[in-house]
Design a protein around this motif. Structure first.
Motif, PDB file in Angstrom:
ATOM      1  N   THR A  75       0.858  -1.180   0.000  1.00 25.54           N
ATOM      2  CA  THR A  75       0.000   0.000   0.000  1.00 25.54           C
ATOM      3  C   THR A  75       0.895   1.231   0.000  1.00 25.54           C
ATOM      4  O   THR A  75       2.129   1.119   0.036  1.00 25.54           O
ATOM      5  CB  THR A  75      -0.927   0.009   1.235  1.00 25.54           C
ATOM      6  N   ASP A  88       1.479   3.148   2.326  1.00 30.29           N
ATOM      7  CA  ASP A  88       2.208   3.365   3.588  1.00 30.29           C
ATOM      8  C   ASP A  88       2.931   2.118   4.090  1.00 30.29           C
ATOM      9  O   ASP A  88       3.238   2.013   5.274  1.00 30.29           O
ATOM     10  CB  ASP A  88       1.263   3.893   4.672  1.00 30.29           C
ATOM     11  N   THR A 109      -8.258  -4.747   1.299  1.00 30.67           N
ATOM     12  CA  THR A 109      -7.189  -3.923   1.869  1.00 30.67           C
ATOM     13  C   THR A 109      -7.416  -2.453   1.562  1.00 30.67           C
ATOM     14  O   THR A 109      -7.241  -1.581   2.434  1.00 30.67           O
ATOM     15  CB  THR A 109      -5.824  -4.375   1.323  1.00 30.67           C
ATOM     16  N   LYS A 167      -7.907   0.294   4.529  1.00 33.24           N
ATOM     17  CA  LYS A 167      -7.027   1.447   4.695  1.00 33.24           C
ATOM     18  C   LYS A 167      -7.829   2.747   4.798  1.00 33.24           C
ATOM     19  O   LYS A 167      -7.476   3.660   5.551  1.00 33.24           O
ATOM     20  CB  LYS A 167      -6.031   1.525   3.531  1.00 33.24           C
ATOM     21  N   ASP A 173      -8.974   3.199   8.303  1.00 33.51           N
ATOM     22  CA  ASP A 173      -7.922   3.386   9.322  1.00 33.51           C
ATOM     23  C   ASP A 173      -7.506   2.098  10.030  1.00 33.51           C
ATOM     24  O   ASP A 173      -7.155   2.114  11.220  1.00 33.51           O
ATOM     25  CB  ASP A 173      -8.368   4.417  10.376  1.00 33.51           C
ATOM     26  N   LYS A 231      -5.071  -1.292  10.711  1.00 36.03           N
ATOM     27  CA  LYS A 231      -3.647  -1.605  10.721  1.00 36.03           C
ATOM     28  C   LYS A 231      -3.375  -2.850   9.872  1.00 36.03           C
ATOM     29  O   LYS A 231      -4.250  -3.687   9.663  1.00 36.03           O
ATOM     30  CB  LYS A 231      -3.170  -1.831  12.156  1.00 36.03           C
ATOM     31  N   ASP A 232      -2.121  -2.981   9.437  1.00 42.94           N
ATOM     32  CA  ASP A 232      -1.742  -4.090   8.568  1.00 42.94           C
ATOM     33  C   ASP A 232      -2.003  -5.453   9.197  1.00 42.94           C
ATOM     34  O   ASP A 232      -2.463  -6.378   8.528  1.00 42.94           O
ATOM     35  CB  ASP A 232      -0.267  -3.978   8.180  1.00 42.94           C
TER      36      ASP A 232
END
Length: 477
Positions: free
Chosen positions: A284, A286, A308, A312, A315, A317-318
């Motif tokens: 991604t 980030d 995904t 994102k 907000d 997290k991975d």
């Protein structure tokens, strides 16, 4: 359900609130509605009287075989406090919202309810993969949020408003599947759903009877943008030659997902594990993270990328996204893997069009066992249906299906296309045609071998789920 008083519902759908009751001699008569009647709030809404619970609204709708008006008394007995109807029954006492059309009222009330909700809505559409993409998105978002998702095939002008009306205060995000077959339908759906995020999986050859060609499909699907909320975002499959031309949606650039670094969300280092799924690194803007995708097929990687992209925007997290991808489960009839003592079955029988057929062949090609494709008619393909069926037959040969079993009248063209491709390539694959399921079932044991990987796929109207049950070892009555 916030602000869902009978007074507000009557206003939302332009209904007349009518109250009837019994006189001392037992007759049903019209009575004046009281303030407390107008202030009553519903706890839910359904069109099936068997699903009514205490405090519910019952929509009495007229179908081809069943008239819901015949079940109003039963709905009241089960706890309904009001019935939306097109005529008030003469022999039933209760509260009624009298309307010209109950289906229109359903949409109007759902739209009103959506406007009362402080909840994020993700709308998912596309020619192929809507349901599996919806499942990936819901699984991922569910790792942080309380999520409501479309169940079953509730994705049309009846199912979508009923799904909206299932949203409750505890839900934080709703993932809504949106299916259409003609122009204007998506406009009506998106006006109800009012999505904050739109996802379009692809533009394929489906419903061409009404939409004409892929450009028509594109126009119909992108009607979803009309209802996109201010500041909302579109997530589009960047490898689709139609979708990749879209650069602006209501003044905002879309987020593209797909394989390739031209997309904001893309996959690299993909490892195909055949029918056991795949793994990859999802990148991604980030960062990047490892993902294990439990469902087989390259299109499942794409679904993970779509999820995904949405996550994102929400907000997440991975590690949450990776956990949601790893825990996704297949839906019956959609690339659902079934292991029996005799076969490995790929149950993909819910629906079919040329694009999804070719994706299914690619999935079957990953099997190490003998590959058998049991495929049937594809409906709503318009004037080119014969050529499109023949094209699918040739694709089955090209993808290396060892045995190709075609069932149905339109599938004569599929068999012909497969036979022509076998003759041209000299590959020696076996091709069979049966006029219907019964004819195939008379011979299926002689055609299949223990250990086969068997794909079962056709348009929903072919009811190939019956074949899946036989292959699983269940005897149909």
């Amino acid at each position: 359900m916030k602000n869902m008083t009978l007074a507000n519902l009557a206003k939302a759908c332009g209904a007349e609130l009518i109250k009837t009751g019994k006189t001392e001699d037992g007759k049903i008569t019209r009575m004046e509605a009281q303030v407390q009647d107008l202030e009553k709030k519903i706890a839910g809404a359904v069109i099936d009287s068997r699903l009514v619970k205490e405090g519910y609204l019952f929509f009495a709708t007229k179908g081809e075989r069943v008239d819901g008006h015949d079940y109003i008394e039963k709905a009241f007995a089960s706890g309904a406090i009001v019935a939306v109807c097109e005529q008030v029954p003469a022999d039933v006492a209760g509260l009624f919202l009298l309307v010209k059309d109950s289906f229109t009222a359903l949409k109007d009330i759902a739209r009103f309810y959506r406007e009362q909700l402080d909840i994020k809505v993700v709308g998912v559409t596309g020619s192929v993969g809507k349901t599996s993409t919806k499942e990936f998105i819901a699984s991922v978002l569910g790792k942080r949020y309380k999520v409501l998702k479309t169940e079953g095939n509730f994705n049309n002008e009846v199912g979508l408003p009923l799904t909206i009306l299932r949203i409750r205060e505890e839900h934080e995000i709703a993932v809504i599947e949106m299916g259409i077959s003609d122009f204007g339908e998506m406009s009506r759906l998106t006006a109800i759903a009012q999505p904050d995020i739109c996802v379009i999986t692809n533009i394929g050859q489906c419903h061409l009877e009404n939409l004409g060609d892929r450009d028509g499909v594109l126009r119909a699907k992108t009607e979803i943008f009309e209802g996109l909320k201010k500041g909302g975002t579109a997530c589009l499959f960047g490898e689709d030659d139609k979708l990749c031309t879209i650069s602006d949606v209501k003044g905002k650039a879309p987020v593209f997902f797909g394989n390739g670094e031209t997309c904001q969300v893309y996959a690299k280092d993909i490892v195909n594990k055949g029918l056991h799924g795949s793994s990859c690194v999802i990148c991604t803007e980030d960062g990047a993270f490892d993902a294990k995708i439990p469902l087989p097929g390259s299109h499942m990687v794409t679904n993970a990328l779509a999820a995904t992209a949405v996550a994102k925007l929400c907000d997440m997290k991975d590690d949450e996204i990776a956990a949601g991808i790893a825990s996704v489960q297949a839906v019956s009839g959609r690339s659902n893997l079934i292991h029996t003592d005799s076969y490995t079955i790929i149950d993909d029988c819910y629906n079919a069009n040329p694009v999804s057929m070719k994706a299914a062949f690619a999935l079957l090609a990953t099997a190490t066992e003998r590959k058998v494709a049991i495929i049937g008619d594809m409906f709503e393909l318009g004037e080119n249906e014969a050529a499109l069926h023949a094209e699918v037959g040739a694709a089955a040969v090209k993808e290396g299906c060892d045995v190709i079993i075609c069932i149905g009248e339109l599938s004569r063209n599929t068999a012909q296309g497969a036979n022509d491709a076998v003759a041209a390539a000299g590959t020696g694959q076996k091709v069979f045609h049966f006029k219907d399921k019964a004819a195939f079932l008379e011979e299926h044991e002689a055609l299949l071998e223990k250990g086969d990987a068997v794909l079962v796929k056709a348009s929903h109207g072919m009811h190939f789920e019956e074949l899946v049950e036989v292959l699983r070892g269940n005897v149909l009555s």
